[in-house]
Design a protein around this motif. Structure first.
Motif, PDB file in Angstrom:
ATOM      1  N   ASP A 106       0.834  -1.205   0.000  1.00 55.53           N
ATOM      2  CA  ASP A 106       0.000   0.000   0.000  1.00 55.53           C
ATOM      3  C   ASP A 106       0.875   1.265   0.000  1.00 55.53           C
ATOM      4  OD1 ASP A 106      -2.274  -1.490  -0.030  1.00 55.53           O
ATOM      5  OD2 ASP A 106      -2.774  -1.207   2.093  1.00 55.53           O
ATOM      6  N   LEU A 107       1.929   1.255   0.838  1.00 55.36           N
ATOM      7  CA  LEU A 107       2.801   2.432   0.895  1.00 55.36           C
ATOM      8  C   LEU A 107       3.476   2.698  -0.446  1.00 55.36           C
ATOM      9  CD1 LEU A 107       4.599   2.032   4.365  1.00 55.36           C
ATOM     10  CD2 LEU A 107       2.743   3.611   3.773  1.00 55.36           C
ATOM     11  N   ILE A 108       3.939   1.647  -1.077  1.00 56.77           N
ATOM     12  CA  ILE A 108       4.621   1.804  -2.361  1.00 56.77           C
ATOM     13  C   ILE A 108       3.643   2.229  -3.436  1.00 56.77           C
ATOM     14  CG2 ILE A 108       5.760   0.468  -4.201  1.00 56.77           C
ATOM     15  CD1 ILE A 108       7.234  -1.047  -1.943  1.00 56.77           C
ATOM     16  N   ALA A 109       2.419   1.677  -3.401  1.00 58.30           N
ATOM     17  CA  ALA A 109       1.411   2.078  -4.389  1.00 58.30           C
ATOM     18  C   ALA A 109       1.058   3.553  -4.247  1.00 58.30           C
ATOM     19  CB  ALA A 109       0.162   1.206  -4.240  1.00 58.30           C
ATOM     20  N   GLU A 110       0.958   4.028  -2.992  1.00 54.36           N
ATOM     21  CA  GLU A 110       0.665   5.448  -2.773  1.00 54.36           C
ATOM     22  C   GLU A 110       1.806   6.323  -3.296  1.00 54.36           C
ATOM     23  OE1 GLU A 110      -0.187   6.137   1.317  1.00 54.36           O
ATOM     24  OE2 GLU A 110      -1.966   4.841   1.331  1.00 54.36           O
ATOM     25  N   ALA A 111       3.050   5.886  -3.019  1.00 53.43           N
ATOM     26  CA  ALA A 111       4.197   6.665  -3.498  1.00 53.43           C
ATOM     27  C   ALA A 111       4.258   6.660  -5.018  1.00 53.43           C
ATOM     28  CB  ALA A 111       5.486   6.085  -2.914  1.00 53.43           C
ATOM     29  N   GLN A 112       3.911   5.540  -5.625  1.00 47.77           N
ATOM     30  CA  GLN A 112       3.900   5.472  -7.090  1.00 47.77           C
ATOM     31  C   GLN A 112       2.819   6.395  -7.658  1.00 47.77           C
ATOM     32  OE1 GLN A 112       5.976   3.336  -9.338  1.00 47.77           O
ATOM     33  NE2 GLN A 112       5.184   5.082 -10.485  1.00 47.77           N
ATOM     34  N   SER A 113       1.677   6.451  -6.964  1.00 50.20           N
ATOM     35  CA  SER A 113       0.606   7.331  -7.407  1.00 50.20           C
ATOM     36  C   SER A 113       1.039   8.796  -7.332  1.00 50.20           C
ATOM     37  CB  SER A 113      -0.645   7.100  -6.548  1.00 50.20           C
ATOM     38  OG  SER A 113      -1.711   7.906  -6.995  1.00 50.20           O
ATOM     39  N   GLU A 114       1.780   9.144  -6.266  1.00 50.10           N
ATOM     40  CA  GLU A 114       2.293  10.517  -6.151  1.00 50.10           C
ATOM     41  C   GLU A 114       3.262  10.827  -7.297  1.00 50.10           C
ATOM     42  OE1 GLU A 114       4.062  10.985  -2.310  1.00 50.10           O
ATOM     43  OE2 GLU A 114       2.224  10.436  -1.228  1.00 50.10           O
ATOM     44  N   ALA A 115       4.112   9.837  -7.632  1.00 49.87           N
ATOM     45  CA  ALA A 115       5.053  10.050  -8.735  1.00 49.87           C
ATOM     46  C   ALA A 115       4.308  10.203 -10.054  1.00 49.87           C
ATOM     47  CB  ALA A 115       6.034   8.882  -8.811  1.00 49.87           C
ATOM     48  N   ASP A 116       3.264   9.404 -10.255  1.00 49.71           N
ATOM     49  CA  ASP A 116       2.467   9.507 -11.480  1.00 49.71           C
ATOM     50  C   ASP A 116       1.792  10.874 -11.582  1.00 49.71           C
ATOM     51  OD1 ASP A 116       3.189   6.937 -12.115  1.00 49.71           O
ATOM     52  OD2 ASP A 116       1.277   6.021 -11.526  1.00 49.71           O
TER      53      ASP A 116
ATOM     54  N   LYS B 136      11.107  14.171  -5.797  1.00 46.24           N
ATOM     55  CA  LYS B 136      10.865  13.803  -4.405  1.00 46.24           C
ATOM     56  C   LYS B 136      10.054  12.501  -4.304  1.00 46.24           C
ATOM     57  CE  LYS B 136      11.009  18.499  -2.506  1.00 46.24           C
ATOM     58  NZ  LYS B 136      10.233  19.574  -1.842  1.00 46.24           N
ATOM     59  N   ALA B 137       9.067  12.349  -5.178  1.00 48.13           N
ATOM     60  CA  ALA B 137       8.230  11.142  -5.142  1.00 48.13           C
ATOM     61  C   ALA B 137       9.050   9.900  -5.496  1.00 48.13           C
ATOM     62  CB  ALA B 137       7.052  11.290  -6.107  1.00 48.13           C
ATOM     63  N   VAL B 138       9.929  10.024  -6.487  1.00 46.18           N
ATOM     64  CA  VAL B 138      10.764   8.888  -6.872  1.00 46.18           C
ATOM     65  C   VAL B 138      11.741   8.529  -5.756  1.00 46.18           C
ATOM     66  CG1 VAL B 138      12.584   8.143  -8.461  1.00 46.18           C
ATOM     67  CG2 VAL B 138      10.525   9.218  -9.352  1.00 46.18           C
ATOM     68  N   ALA B 139      12.318   9.546  -5.096  1.00 47.65           N
ATOM     69  CA  ALA B 139      13.235   9.285  -3.978  1.00 47.65           C
ATOM     70  C   ALA B 139      12.501   8.541  -2.857  1.00 47.65           C
ATOM     71  CB  ALA B 139      13.810  10.604  -3.464  1.00 47.65           C
ATOM     72  N   LYS B 140      11.273   8.970  -2.573  1.00 50.40           N
ATOM     73  CA  LYS B 140      10.466   8.305  -1.544  1.00 50.40           C
ATOM     74  C   LYS B 140      10.179   6.865  -1.940  1.00 50.40           C
ATOM     75  CE  LYS B 140       5.945   8.657   0.745  1.00 50.40           C
ATOM     76  NZ  LYS B 140       4.684   9.450   0.822  1.00 50.40           N
ATOM     77  N   LEU B 141       9.871   6.675  -3.210  1.00 47.70           N
ATOM     78  CA  LEU B 141       9.555   5.340  -3.713  1.00 47.70           C
ATOM     79  C   LEU B 141      10.766   4.409  -3.600  1.00 47.70           C
ATOM     80  CD1 LEU B 141       7.369   3.619  -5.013  1.00 47.70           C
ATOM     81  CD2 LEU B 141       8.023   4.545  -7.230  1.00 47.70           C
ATOM     82  N   LYS B 142      11.950   4.891  -3.942  1.00 48.11           N
ATOM     83  CA  LYS B 142      13.161   4.088  -3.836  1.00 48.11           C
ATOM     84  C   LYS B 142      13.440   3.718  -2.379  1.00 48.11           C
ATOM     85  CE  LYS B 142      15.586   5.666  -8.000  1.00 48.11           C
ATOM     86  NZ  LYS B 142      16.784   6.386  -8.522  1.00 48.11           N
ATOM     87  N   GLU B 143      13.265   4.696  -1.498  1.00 47.19           N
ATOM     88  CA  GLU B 143      13.521   4.432  -0.084  1.00 47.19           C
ATOM     89  C   GLU B 143      12.569   3.358   0.451  1.00 47.19           C
ATOM     90  OE1 GLU B 143      13.631   6.787   4.226  1.00 47.19           O
ATOM     91  OE2 GLU B 143      13.063   7.844   2.399  1.00 47.19           O
ATOM     92  N   LEU B 144      11.290   3.470   0.100  1.00 42.80           N
ATOM     93  CA  LEU B 144      10.313   2.479   0.539  1.00 42.80           C
ATOM     94  C   LEU B 144      10.630   1.094  -0.025  1.00 42.80           C
ATOM     95  CD1 LEU B 144       6.914   4.410   0.279  1.00 42.80           C
ATOM     96  CD2 LEU B 144       7.870   3.363   2.340  1.00 42.80           C
ATOM     97  N   THR B 145      11.053   1.059  -1.275  1.00 39.62           N
ATOM     98  CA  THR B 145      11.378  -0.219  -1.897  1.00 39.62           C
ATOM     99  C   THR B 145      12.551  -0.886  -1.188  1.00 39.62           C
ATOM    100  OG1 THR B 145      10.597   0.576  -4.046  1.00 39.62           O
ATOM    101  CG2 THR B 145      12.030  -1.341  -4.061  1.00 39.62           C
ATOM    102  N   ASN B 146      13.565  -0.095  -0.834  1.00 38.27           N
ATOM    103  CA  ASN B 146      14.718  -0.658  -0.126  1.00 38.27           C
ATOM    104  C   ASN B 146      14.337  -1.150   1.267  1.00 38.27           C
ATOM    105  OD1 ASN B 146      16.502  -0.177  -2.237  1.00 38.27           O
ATOM    106  ND2 ASN B 146      17.020   1.888  -1.516  1.00 38.27           N
ATOM    107  N   VAL B 147      13.486  -0.385   1.955  1.00 40.75           N
ATOM    108  CA  VAL B 147      13.044  -0.802   3.295  1.00 40.75           C
ATOM    109  C   VAL B 147      12.226  -2.088   3.186  1.00 40.75           C
ATOM    110  CG1 VAL B 147      11.595  -0.207   5.268  1.00 40.75           C
ATOM    111  CG2 VAL B 147      13.099   1.522   4.255  1.00 40.75           C
TER     112      VAL B 147
ATOM    113  N   ASP C 260      -5.775   5.367  -5.254  1.00 41.97           N
ATOM    114  CA  ASP C 260      -5.987   6.156  -6.471  1.00 41.97           C
ATOM    115  C   ASP C 260      -6.859   7.396  -6.252  1.00 41.97           C
ATOM    116  OD1 ASP C 260      -4.528   4.329  -7.947  1.00 41.97           O
ATOM    117  OD2 ASP C 260      -6.276   3.108  -8.435  1.00 41.97           O
ATOM    118  N   GLY C 261      -7.466   7.507  -5.050  1.00 37.24           N
ATOM    119  CA  GLY C 261      -8.460   8.553  -4.835  1.00 37.24           C
ATOM    120  C   GLY C 261      -7.961   9.958  -5.116  1.00 37.24           C
ATOM    121  N   ALA C 262      -6.820  10.331  -4.514  1.00 35.73           N
ATOM    122  CA  ALA C 262      -6.323  11.708  -4.678  1.00 35.73           C
ATOM    123  C   ALA C 262      -5.977  12.003  -6.129  1.00 35.73           C
ATOM    124  CB  ALA C 262      -5.097  11.915  -3.786  1.00 35.73           C
ATOM    125  N   PHE C 263      -5.272  11.081  -6.791  1.00 34.46           N
ATOM    126  CA  PHE C 263      -4.861  11.296  -8.168  1.00 34.46           C
ATOM    127  C   PHE C 263      -6.077  11.321  -9.099  1.00 34.46           C
ATOM    128  CE2 PHE C 263      -1.896   9.547 -11.738  1.00 34.46           C
ATOM    129  CZ  PHE C 263      -1.889  10.808 -12.334  1.00 34.46           C
TER     130      PHE C 263
END
Length: 620
Positions: A319-329, A342-353, A576-579
């Motif tokens: 869910d966290l990664i999907a939200e970050a991907q939605s922000e990047a989109d 910033k969204a991509v950096a967040k996404l990479k960090e979440l993926t590593n965690v 997907d709601g916000a996007f």
């Protein structure tokens, strides 16, 4: 007149005299001490010819028979021959060497004979695998159920393990079975054991009986008697008579000893003429691929807590990664470079965690399933002389080594010195008492030759198909004359259970692409896939379709006033709601925004009218 000493018995159904030693009977019939009617002589000669045909069929590597199979699947030639052999008999011992598809032959027998009720008895670790193979290979609509300690499914095909048979003894005994199957039938070799007596009791009333084992001709023929007595009780007589002929029985000061072995060629030939089909890998090597990979799912029983922990963690980070991907989109759709960075950096960090956390959970799961892996390997070593086991973590290797101590294992991990590495390899290759090599996938996966075994078992998975293939190739390399069997032991429903299918599919693709004679050459290792999508290309979408996409988003937004905060199966979901609302609220969409909007309405197309869904087919 035929003397009783010849061992004949009258068969009222066929109205002929019969003996288990047909060729001996012909010699008796031709001796001066025995006069025989011409008609009986002809019967005996026909029986002898039939026995010779059975002997050939028992070793056959192909058969001209059309056996139903699902679309896209077909039986190997020797499997057809095994099915044809079993079709002609009410009782069969399929004794093919391990890895030649005995389970598939049972599926083919079901497809051909169409029994109404089937009971499969097997070790607990193989129940899920049986269910999967039946679902994969059967052509008719059978209901298939796995018995557990809690319930006994009322299905056309019941898969049940030896350990819980006694619990359901009365229920099982009341049901008539058209086909009864016992897998790893050496489990019932001890005729005095309660389990053996129970299996015989349940299967002897079945219309057709099939026993499966890769070791039917054992060094101690006394262990075979209970199996063949279940299949062909009229032929073998008492255990004492059998023991004197085939077990070298003698009377010691402690009583009769049946632990020997005598007249083994005669025993094997009699089995082949009557109930046993057996082929070795060497007999059918041309039919086999260089490597055969199997995924063996271990039932979730006892591991449900661990699997649930995996599922919760995977869902949380998903869910966290999907939200970050939605922000990047959204940032990319709005052509906002800073927000996108910033969204991509967040996404990479979440993926590593996520990668780190999931690695810890997978380690816990591997450690928990180690005893089940040990049990599977102990069973396997009844059928193969040596096995290579690959794991990933040192403590998992420790557990495997301790559990397999009776087989004199050697180990090789990253902690092993160069001298210890070579000593482990040399001992495994040359010492017949050393039956198990345990290695870590990375440390033992390259530069070693382990051709003393043609069986590789993965207790844990690597992260990439390349490193898995390299580990397999310790056995599959120059000096290996057998097809290599690779097994992945995974807990049903676990992350590894899903990963294994993906890894094996990728390995098979690589094998086909790199079909190099003499062995597989693995590509360079891959990094785990990063869950970051590339920015959308500059799309070419017509103005008319952009308007329809925008209308579709507005319809979805109208169903979803709470921005997906409440799951109600309508409108956008929470991620997907916000996007979705952001795109729907705009006066118009740019081509890039429409590209993302089209992806979204495809996801929710069931909520949209047909005239909007038409764009899904008209544009890619």
């Amino acid at each position: 007149a035929i003397p009783k000493s010849a061992g004949f018995r009258w068969n009222p159904e066929d109205k002929v005299w019969w003996t288990s030693e047909v060729d001996k009977a012909i010699r008796i019939a031709e001796s001066p001490e025995c006069e025989i009617a011409p008609a009986l002589r002809a019967e005996l000669e026909n029986a002898l010819r039939g026995a010779e045909e059975s002997l050939e069929e028992s070793r056959a590597t192909d058969a001209e028979i059309d056996i139903p199979s699902p679309e896209g699947l077909e039986y190997l030639p020797f499997q057809r021959a095994g099915i044809a052999y079993a079709m002609k008999r009410p009782a069969t011992l399929i004794g093919d060497e391990m890895g030649l598809g005995k389970t598939i032959q049972v599926c083919g027998l079901i497809n051909q004979t169409k029994p109404r009720s089937v009971m499969v008895i097997c070790p607990a670790s193989l129940k899920v695998n049986w269910q999967r193979e039946l679902e994969k290979w059967l052509v008719d609509d059978y209901t298939i159920g796995i018995a557990s300690g809690k319930e006994l499914p009322e299905t056309d095909i019941l898969v049940i393990n030896y350990d819980i048979l006694n619990k359901y003894r009365q229920i099982l005994a009341k049901r008539h079975w058209n086909l009864g199957v016992a897998d790893e039938a050496h489990y019932i070799k001890n005729s005095k054991a309660k389990r053996s007596k129970l299996v015989v009791e349940l299967l002897q009333g079945a219309d057709r009986r099939v026993l499966l084992t890769g070791t039917p001709i054992v060094n101690r023929p006394e262990e075979l008697y209970n199996l063949i007595q279940l299949l062909d009780p009229d032929r073998w007589g008492s255990f004492f008579k059998y023991g004197k002929r085939y077990c070298g029985a003698f009377q010691s000061r402690w009583g009769w000893d049946f632990s020997g072995a005598t007249n083994l060629p005669e025993l094997q030939e009699t089995l082949r003429r009557t109930v046993m089909v057996r082929r070795l890998k060497a007999d059918v090597l041309t039919d086999l691929p260089p490597k055969r990979r199997q995924i063996i799912p271990i039932p979730m029983n006892g591991f449900s807590e661990q699997v649930e922990k995996e599922r919760e963690l995977e869902e949380y980070y998903g869910d966290l990664i999907a939200e970050a991907q939605s922000e990047a989109d959204m940032a990319d759709a709005n052509e906002d470079p800073e927000a996108y960075r910033k969204a991509v950096a967040k996404l990479k960090e979440l993926t590593n965690v996520e990668f780190s956390e999931m690695s810890k959970v997978r380690h816990d799961t591997a450690l928990a399933k180690a005893p089940a892996v040990v049990g599977h390997l102990i069973d396997m070593l009844d059928s193969v002389s040596k096995v290579v086991v690959m794991a990933h973590h040192h403590d998992v290797v420790d557990e495997l080594e301790a559990g397999l101590a009776e087989f004199n294992p050697v180990r090789l991990t990253g902690q092993s010195s160069q001298k210890a590495r070579q000593e482990a390899v040399d001992r495994f290759q040359n010492d017949p008492e050393c039956k198990v090599f345990i290695g870590s996938i990375q440390a033992a996966g390259v530069g070693l030759t382990l051709t003393a075994s043609s069986t590789v078992v993965f207790a844990e998975l690597g992260w990439t198909p390349a490193e898995m293939s390299q580990a397999e190739d310790r056995c599959h390399r120059i000096g290996q004359f057998d097809s290599v069997l690779v097994q992945h032991l995974v807990i049903d429903g676990s992350i590894d259970g899903r990963m294994a299918h993906t890894l094996v599919d990728k390995q098979n693709v690589l094998d086909r692409a790199l079909d190099i004679e003499g062995g597989y050459i693995a590509p360079l290792p891959e990094l785990p896939e990063l869950k970051v999508k590339k920015p959308a290309p500059q799309p070419d979408i017509s103005i008319e379709h952009i308007a329809l996409i925008h209308e579709g988003l507005q319809i979805l937004a109208s169903y979803d006033p709470d921005f997906g905060s409440i799951e109600n199966q309508i409108g956008f979901n929470r991620i997907d709601g916000a996007f979705g609302h952001d795109l729907a609220s705009r006066e118009s969409l740019s081509p890039r925004q429409a590209w993302y909007g089209r992806k979204m309405i495809r996801k929710y197309h069931r909520q949209l009218p047909d005239y909007i869904n038409k764009i899904l087919k008209e544009e890619n």
